[in-house]
Design an enzyme around this catalytic site. Sequence first.
Site, short mmCIF file in Angstrom:
data_model
loop_
_atom_site.label_atom_id
_atom_site.label_comp_id
_atom_site.label_asym_id
_atom_site.label_seq_id
_atom_site.Cartn_x
_atom_site.Cartn_y
_atom_site.Cartn_z
N ARG A 50 -55.91 83.50 -19.44
CA ARG A 50 -55.90 84.94 -19.66
C ARG A 50 -55.75 85.31 -21.13
O ARG A 50 -56.27 86.31 -21.58
CB ARG A 50 -54.69 85.48 -18.91
N HIS A 238 -47.29 64.51 0.03
CA HIS A 238 -47.20 63.13 -0.47
C HIS A 238 -46.74 62.13 0.60
O HIS A 238 -47.38 61.09 0.80
CB HIS A 238 -46.24 63.06 -1.66
C1 BG6 Z 1 -44.85 67.02 -7.14
C2 BG6 Z 1 -43.69 67.86 -6.66
O1 BG6 Z 1 -45.96 67.22 -6.31
O2 BG6 Z 1 -44.49 65.66 -7.13
C3 BG6 Z 1 -42.47 67.61 -7.53
O3 BG6 Z 1 -44.04 69.23 -6.71
C4 BG6 Z 1 -42.16 66.14 -7.61
O4 BG6 Z 1 -41.36 68.32 -7.03
C5 BG6 Z 1 -43.40 65.34 -7.99
O5 BG6 Z 1 -41.15 65.94 -8.57
C6 BG6 Z 1 -43.15 63.84 -7.90
O6 BG6 Z 1 -44.25 63.17 -8.43
P1 BG6 Z 1 -44.10 61.75 -9.12
O7 BG6 Z 1 -45.50 61.38 -9.49
O8 BG6 Z 1 -43.21 61.93 -10.30
O9 BG6 Z 1 -43.50 60.85 -8.10
#
Ligand code: BG6
Length: 481
Positions: A50, A238
């Site tokens: 923006r 995840h």
């Molecule tokens: C993200 C979440 O998708 O994944 C976060 O929103 C989290 O809250 C993160 O900390 C963890 O990812 P990684 O790659 O650090 O394990």
Amino acid sequence: VSRVIPVDTFDLVIFGGTGDLARRKILPGLFRRYCAGQMPPEAQIIGAARSEMTDDEYRAFVREAVDEFGSTPHEPGQFDAFLGRVGYQRVDAKGSDGWEDLGARLRDDAVRAFYFSVGPALFGDLAERLRTFGLATQDTRIVVEKPFGHDLQSARALNRELAEHFNEGQIYRIDHYLGKETVQNLMAVRFGNMLFEPLWNAQHVDHIQITVAETVGVGGRGGYYDKSGAMRDMIQNHLMQLLCLIAMEPPARFEPDSVRDEKLKVIRALDPVEPHHVVRGQYAADENQPGYRAHVEDPRSTTESFVALKAHISNWRWAGTPFYLRTGKMLRARTSEIAVVFKDAPHSIFGAEAGRHRNMLAIRLQPNEGMTLDVTIKEPGPGGMRLVDVPLDMSFADALGPDGADMPDAYERLIMDVIRGNQTLFMRGDEVEAAWAWTDPIIESWARRGDVPKPYDPGGSGPDDALMLMHRDGRRWRDIK
Ligand code: BG6
């Protein structure tokens, strides 16, 4: 030996180009791919947002981001050459400003990708403008970030909105866990070896544990996080993706729909979770730091920063084998791993005094990526036939040398997959919806029952109830260390 697969030249537009994700992950990742020789020298990266900014100002922004979040050894002049491929365009996501100028910067003979690194509320606006201003070609790809909706209904609405302008083959929904090298290794381990797959079922596996533990709290993300909580932020995407990869049937080929069809079948075979099989936690304060509630607006927030649950997959392969999932913030260590715990041998020829022994395969996603297989052997020495479990331990860095340690970040790989047009590691719309359909009732039941998460101490392994969840079944979590 460089094993990068060069990609076709591309124009990548990053909406939200001045945002946090761009700064931390996308831009540094692109620079590393550039230095690795994967990003073609004439590719173009355009930040769009923006605010008013010149190309040069944006280049300075990119330089700072790369310096701060992950530069890589490079030849003199390489950084400047990379920045020469970077530009900036102001656009109004809700109006018509800037769209024609953006279009004028794009080339007809380059792969065209638009990264929506913005909140889901803007997905529809952006998609529509890409169409109406003629920026989207047949082959254009769009990349959308999580959170993909807040629940099933909002995810469906987003899918519908995107589908008005793009077909499924053009939509790349990111779950960055799928881009992690070791997550892909799950598939290599399962389907590249003869050793494990015959045992990979309820007959031989006692249970599976999936842990994603973090040491960080919600920090400055309280605003977003308090409306999500660990269930929406981590489990719905995840951990469920990890569950799918561990539990799915062998896909016929390592191809997008082949893999995604199998993952979807796992999600659809999940039983609804019993309320007493879910434990929520929220980190409390200790003498060194404030607790969760100090990081968010609502001092009485009942959002969870920890979840542990027991899931069951009702299909031929897994009926009867529980899957225990847990994730949380402010825990003892940053550990992500999947442990497959095998059943006891049907009969111990060594008698009761030999004790109980089990094989266990742990796949460590981070840190120190690798695998450990616990094997039972005789304890050395004259003490008779005493048994002991010892680890066959492998770290990918040790086993593969520098190449094993030098793994591209998840985002780097996924962005290059977008350019290559490979959707295998991206979530399909129906998959995301099915995942919400499973998590929604759990979240709804908390609201209905006025559930309050259990406080837990920072630096530990979550609330005691989470330990009890397994103890009751005569099992225990692996230590978070
Ligand atoms: C993200 C979440 O998708 O994944 C976060 O929103 C989290 O809250 C993160 O900390 C963890 O990812 P990684 O790659 O650090 O394990």
